[in-house]
Design an enzyme around this catalytic site. Structure first.
Site, PDB file in Angstrom:
ATOM      1  N   LYS A  80      42.835  20.548 -13.965  1.00  0.00           N
ATOM      2  CA  LYS A  80      44.066  19.878 -14.405  1.00  0.00           C
ATOM      3  C   LYS A  80      43.788  18.655 -15.274  1.00  0.00           C
ATOM      4  O   LYS A  80      44.632  18.244 -16.052  1.00  0.00           O
ATOM      5  CB  LYS A  80      44.890  19.470 -13.187  1.00  0.00           C
ATOM      6  CG  LYS A  80      45.314  20.672 -12.362  1.00  0.00           C
ATOM      7  CD  LYS A  80      46.378  20.323 -11.360  1.00  0.00           C
ATOM      8  CE  LYS A  80      46.905  21.554 -10.652  1.00  0.00           C
ATOM      9  NZ  LYS A  80      45.995  22.020  -9.590  1.00  0.00           N
ATOM     10  N   CYS A 101      44.353  10.122  -1.751  1.00  0.00           N
ATOM     11  CA  CYS A 101      44.018  10.628  -0.412  1.00  0.00           C
ATOM     12  C   CYS A 101      44.105   9.510   0.606  1.00  0.00           C
ATOM     13  O   CYS A 101      44.169   9.758   1.796  1.00  0.00           O
ATOM     14  CB  CYS A 101      42.629  11.227  -0.409  1.00  0.00           C
ATOM     15  SG  CYS A 101      41.397   9.999  -0.786  1.00  0.00           S
ATOM     16  N   GLU A 150      50.696  17.536   4.472  1.00  0.00           N
ATOM     17  CA  GLU A 150      50.422  16.443   3.524  1.00  0.00           C
ATOM     18  C   GLU A 150      51.412  16.601   2.367  1.00  0.00           C
ATOM     19  O   GLU A 150      51.475  17.656   1.739  1.00  0.00           O
ATOM     20  CB  GLU A 150      48.981  16.580   3.008  1.00  0.00           C
ATOM     21  CG  GLU A 150      48.564  15.479   2.069  1.00  0.00           C
ATOM     22  CD  GLU A 150      47.135  15.659   1.533  1.00  0.00           C
ATOM     23  OE1 GLU A 150      46.678  16.808   1.391  1.00  0.00           O
ATOM     24  OE2 GLU A 150      46.496  14.634   1.248  1.00  0.00           O
TER      25      GLU A 150
END
Ligand code: NAD
Length: 515
Positions: A195, A299, A399
């Protein structure tokens, strides 16, 4: 030898026909892939195609590994001081090119320019740390462990290592990987996220300009197939992975079944526990910054808040400050948060928010339908707050990885700790309090790898290690710091005898013991 990639790969093209194709880096040359399949790299704020990455062919992958294998003997024998000097030059070049790197990160990943600078800077710090590798890689020595016998240990590089990167830190995470590995004397095959490969390419170009010899760092692009090829390849000794649990557990199992070392940093649900005695202003600022910064795509984002005691006054303030945030294209100077990475990511975030509402959570702030002037096609989600969330809800169990803050409530610190510990992930957790007693209890009892005390995103600097635990990590040796050096080196212990010993006592076949 190094040709500049800048106009080719990183210029934003207005013409769809001339979209730049990102080359692989094999044996010191940037080579176009012969693949017939390419994937668009898309600017998430505009949907413009920035470039295309190839699904690298197996033959090309094999030549990248061969180049790394060929470069290894001479690189491992290059003095550590020389290897360090390459890093010293590399860090200088990263600093000089900070703005270009950050602009590329913003263009491909979407985060704001200031946040993109932070992305580069946190990686730069790992390069700085690698400049002192001679001390970090030192072995141990014990003289005269037995009569005339000395024992010492050395840390040797492994050989060819590989790294597989996620999209959310396109500069920092590649820099967690190859600088440590290469300074230890290994050679490397890096697979950037499909990406946002641009920052990896620019960093490789700078590393070579800094003197990294041909073949020490190679880059291959692709997705699942190339990752599987990395896991299976007999010449690759160790794999570093950062990304989702789905990919991470697959890679951990597949690569370790082939006898490789694996370090796998994965997903997270990081909790912030707010005690009633916490400093209101700084705590609210911390929650807003860590919940919505980078559009929640870190994260270590603080995605869940557990208020101990009455949550209402806190939530009101949180709402006030979250509402004031400016959502826009990352290159806009006043933007606080940019888009999420893809249309699919936006759909997923919206689906999870929807499921939270369906199962009884209250939507205090809804950013799902936001339209950003000038960026109408972007994948934007505005700050979103869900309150009254309970552990059984899907929006808590999954998540979310978007700008969504989940609020929960507990009646005591014990109850809050219990909520955090029952969650499967263990990347980070933070407590906000003015009580040392509460902080100490939290530090001792929380089962997460990285604890913040009045610090919302406790990502350790490179002289420590990134120590996620539970479902956020698989492996034994964490990224960077002492553990990172251990991961990329094999310990060897030597026992030597250089004393002129009399042979008069004859041969003894008994197990030698120290005397
Ligand atoms: P991802 O797992 O989708 O992709 C990561 C890499 O794995 C990419 O290079 C991708 O090409 C490859 N990949 C994806 N699926 C695969 C599969 N099934 N088989 C083989 N290869 C596969 O992750 P992402 O969306 O790029 O990144 C976001 C995730 O990364 C979040 O879960 C986030 O928490 C996590 N993350 C963790 C840390 C950490 O240090 N713990 C740091 C950053 C991101």
């Amino acid at each position: 030898k190094v040709r500049s990639l800048t106009p080719r790969v990183f210029a934003l093209s207005n013409h769809h026909f001339s979209v730049a194709r990102v080359p692989n880096l094999i044996g010191g040359s940037f080579v176009d892939s012969k693949s017939s399949e390419f994937i668009d790299v898309i600017n998430p704020a505009t949907q413009e195609v920035v470039s295309q990455i190839p699904l690298t062919t197996n033959e090309e992958f094999k030549s990248a590994v061969s180049a790394a294998k060929e470069a290894f003997p001479s690189w491992r024998n290059t003095p550590i001081t020389t290897r360090q000097r390459v890093m010293l030059k590399f860090q200088e070049l990263i600093r000089k090119n900070m703005d270009k790197l950050a602009l590329n990160v913003t263009t491909e990943q979407g985060k704001t320019l200031k946040d993109a600078q932070g992305d580069v800077f946190r990686g730069l710090e790992v390069v700085e740390h690698a400049c002192g590798m001679a001390t970090l890689q030192m072995g141990e020595y014990m003289s005269n462990v037995s009569n005339g016998i000395d024992t010492y240990s050395i840390r040797e590089p492994l050989g060819v290592c590989a790294g597989i990167c996620p999209f959310n830190f396109p500069a920092m995470i590649p820099l967690w990987m190859f600088p440590v590995a290469a300074t230890c004397g290994n050679t490397y095959v890096l697979k950037p996220s499909e990406k946002d490969p641009g920052a990896s390419m620019m960093l490789a170009e700078l590393a070579m300009e800094a003197g990294l010899p041909d073949g020490v760092l190679n880059i291959v692009h692709g997705t699942h197939d190339i990752v599987n090829a990395i896991c299976d390849d007999d010449d690759i000794r160790a794999v570093s992975f950062v990304g989702s649990n789905q990919a991470g557990m697959h890679i951990y199992a597949r690569a370790s079944a082939k006898g490789k070392r694996v370090q796998s940093n994965m997903g997270a649900k990081n909790h912030g526990v707010v005690m009633p005695d916490a400093n209101i202003d700084s705590t609210i600022n911390a929650l807003v910054a860590a919940g919505f910064g980078a559009a929640g795509q870190r994260c270590m984002a603080l995605s869940t808040v557990v208020f101990v005691g009455d949550s209402k006054p806190w939530e009101e303030k949180l709402l006030e400050r979250a509402k004031a945030l400016k959502v826009s294209g990352g290159t806009e100077p006043d933007a606080d948060l940019g888009p999420v990475i893809s249309k699919q990511a936006k759909e997923r975030v919206c689906r999870l928010v929807h499921s939270g509402v369906d199962s009884g959570a209250r939507l205090l702030l809804d950013g799902r339908d936001i339209v950003v002037p000038g960026y109408e096609k972007g994948n934007f989600v505005g700050p979103t707050i869900l309150s009254g969330v309970t552990p059984d809800m899907e929006c808590y169990k999954e998540e979310i990885f978007g700008p969504v803050l989940i609020c929960m409530q507990a009646n005591s610190l014990d109850e809050a700790i219990n909520i955090v510990n029952k969650n499967k992930w263990g990347n980070g957790a933070a407590i906000f309090t003015t009580s040392g007693v509460a902080a100490r209890k939290f530090q001792t009892e929380i089962e997460a790898g990285q604890i913040g005390i009045n610090v919302p995103i406790p990502v350790p600097l490179p002289f420590f290690s990134f120590t996620g635990s539970k479902a956020s990590f698989a492996g034994d040796l964490n990224f960077y710091g002492k553990a990172g050096v251990q991961f990329y080196t094999q310990i060897k212990t030597i026992t030597q005898q250089w004393k002129d010993l009399p042979g008069g006592s004859g041969v003894s076949l008994a197990m030698p013991t120290s005397q």
